[in-house]
Enzyme design. Structure first.
Site, PDB file in Angstrom:
ATOM      1  N   LYS A   1      80.400   0.592  40.785  1.00 38.71           N
ATOM      2  CA  LYS A   1      80.514  -0.617  39.966  1.00 38.71           C
ATOM      3  C   LYS A   1      81.358  -0.416  38.708  1.00 38.71           C
ATOM      4  CE  LYS A   1      76.025   1.283  39.498  1.00 38.71           C
ATOM      5  NZ  LYS A   1      76.640   2.548  39.518  1.00 38.71           N
TER       6      LYS A   1
ATOM      7  N   ARG B   1      69.507  17.879  40.259  1.00 37.42           N
ATOM      8  CA  ARG B   1      68.651  17.705  39.076  1.00 37.42           C
ATOM      9  C   ARG B   1      67.213  17.522  39.518  1.00 37.42           C
ATOM     10  NH1 ARG B   1      72.736  13.275  36.919  1.00 37.42           N
ATOM     11  NH2 ARG B   1      72.710  13.042  39.159  1.00 37.42           N
TER      12      ARG B   1
HETATM   13  P1  ADP Z   1      76.195  11.291  38.065  1.00 32.77           P
HETATM   14  O1  ADP Z   1      75.234  11.546  39.192  1.00 32.77           O
HETATM   15  O2  ADP Z   1      75.722  11.861  36.749  1.00 32.77           O
HETATM   16  O3  ADP Z   1      76.696   9.897  37.936  1.00 32.77           O
HETATM   17  P2  ADP Z   1      78.403  12.339  39.621  1.00 32.77           P
HETATM   18  O4  ADP Z   1      78.319  11.354  40.702  1.00 32.77           O
HETATM   19  O5  ADP Z   1      79.731  12.536  39.003  1.00 32.77           O
HETATM   20  O6  ADP Z   1      77.467  12.110  38.360  1.00 32.77           O
HETATM   21  O7  ADP Z   1      77.791  13.711  40.116  1.00 32.77           O
HETATM   22  C1  ADP Z   1      78.489  14.678  40.831  1.00 32.77           C
HETATM   23  C2  ADP Z   1      77.546  15.785  41.251  1.00 32.77           C
HETATM   24  O8  ADP Z   1      77.069  16.439  40.088  1.00 32.77           O
HETATM   25  C3  ADP Z   1      76.301  15.321  41.995  1.00 32.77           C
HETATM   26  O9  ADP Z   1      75.977  16.305  42.949  1.00 32.77           O
HETATM   27  C4  ADP Z   1      75.258  15.243  40.926  1.00 32.77           C
HETATM   28  O10 ADP Z   1      73.962  15.399  41.448  1.00 32.77           O
HETATM   29  C5  ADP Z   1      75.661  16.435  40.069  1.00 32.77           C
HETATM   30  N1  ADP Z   1      75.203  16.345  38.691  1.00 32.77           N
HETATM   31  C6  ADP Z   1      75.449  15.375  37.801  1.00 32.77           C
HETATM   32  N2  ADP Z   1      74.854  15.641  36.616  1.00 32.77           N
HETATM   33  C7  ADP Z   1      74.196  16.832  36.773  1.00 32.77           C
HETATM   34  C8  ADP Z   1      73.374  17.652  35.929  1.00 32.77           C
HETATM   35  N3  ADP Z   1      73.084  17.287  34.691  1.00 32.77           N
HETATM   36  N4  ADP Z   1      72.881  18.791  36.442  1.00 32.77           N
HETATM   37  C9  ADP Z   1      73.152  19.147  37.718  1.00 32.77           C
HETATM   38  N5  ADP Z   1      73.919  18.432  38.553  1.00 32.77           N
HETATM   39  C10 ADP Z   1      74.431  17.287  38.111  1.00 32.77           C
END
Ligand code: ADP
Length: 169
Positions: free
Chosen positions: A44, A98
């Site tokens: 979105k 997470r």
């Molecule tokens: P978000 O889920 O924060 O919108 P993304 O889609 O860009 O971010 O996430 C990409 C990857 O990074 C996914 O596998 C997501 O689970 C992981 N990820 C995002 N934030 C974290 C975090 N704080 N710790 C560990 N993994 C993370």
């Protein structure tokens, strides 16, 4: 290249957080090459366009130091993840996990990607505990509502966020 282990770390990175950078760092330690894949279609309406998000990820990688930076590249992609992995000769998909919130979705994605291409393994890494709870979506909401995002993203991203949401730095 024979014997080169290449991984793909896909995501939206809108914006890149300290959690993402920690996962990039951990993944790069295990792999010969890491390609960070910035998904063009970010659901979105992203706050930053794909070119901006790629540039931001590149800046964070540069800040990790040369040893890492030379083995990591950043590309945007808008095709199927397993296809993007194949184009980059990657046999590993890196995802960040997470607490409990991500497990269901990641489990499903990994299973479906394994069906689409059995030669690609999904590897989930956990960020260090102090970055475990960070999510781009919440960082954006906090920035828009006037809160302090400095604990969650780099100084570079703080100023870009303030700029984008129209707040004084
Ligand atoms: P978000 O889920 O924060 O919108 P993304 O889609 O860009 O971010 O996430 C990409 C990857 O990074 C996914 O596998 C997501 O689970 C992981 N990820 C995002 N934030 C974290 C975090 N704080 N710790 C560990 N993994 C993370």
């Amino acid at each position: 290249m024979v014997g080169t282990l290449t991984g793909i770390y896909p995501g939206t990175f809108d914006p890149i957080t300290n959690g993402h950078t920690d996962i990039i760092h951990r993944a790069a330690k295990m792999l010969d090459r890491l390609v960070v894949g910035v998904a063009v279609n970010a659901g979105k309406g992203p706050l930053f366009n794909a070119e901006e998000r790629v540039a931001h990820v590149e800046e964070e990688i540069a800040a990790l130091g040369n040893d890492f930076a030379k083995r990591i590249s950043v590309k945007n992609f808008d095709n199927l993840l397993v296809e993007f992995a194949a184009e980059n000769n990657a046999t590993v998909i890196v995802r960040g996990l997470r607490a409990v919130s991500d497990f269901d979705y990641e489990f499903q994605m990994a299973s479906m990607n394994a069906k689409l291409n059995a030669d690609v393994e999904t590897v989930c890494l956990m960020a260090t505990d102090k970055y475990q709870f960070i999510a781009s979506r919440l960082v954006k909401e906090i920035a828009i509502m006037g809160g302090d995002v400095a604990p969650f993203v780099s100084e570079r991203i703080v100023s870009r966020l303030l700029d984008r949401v129209g707040r004084p730095g």
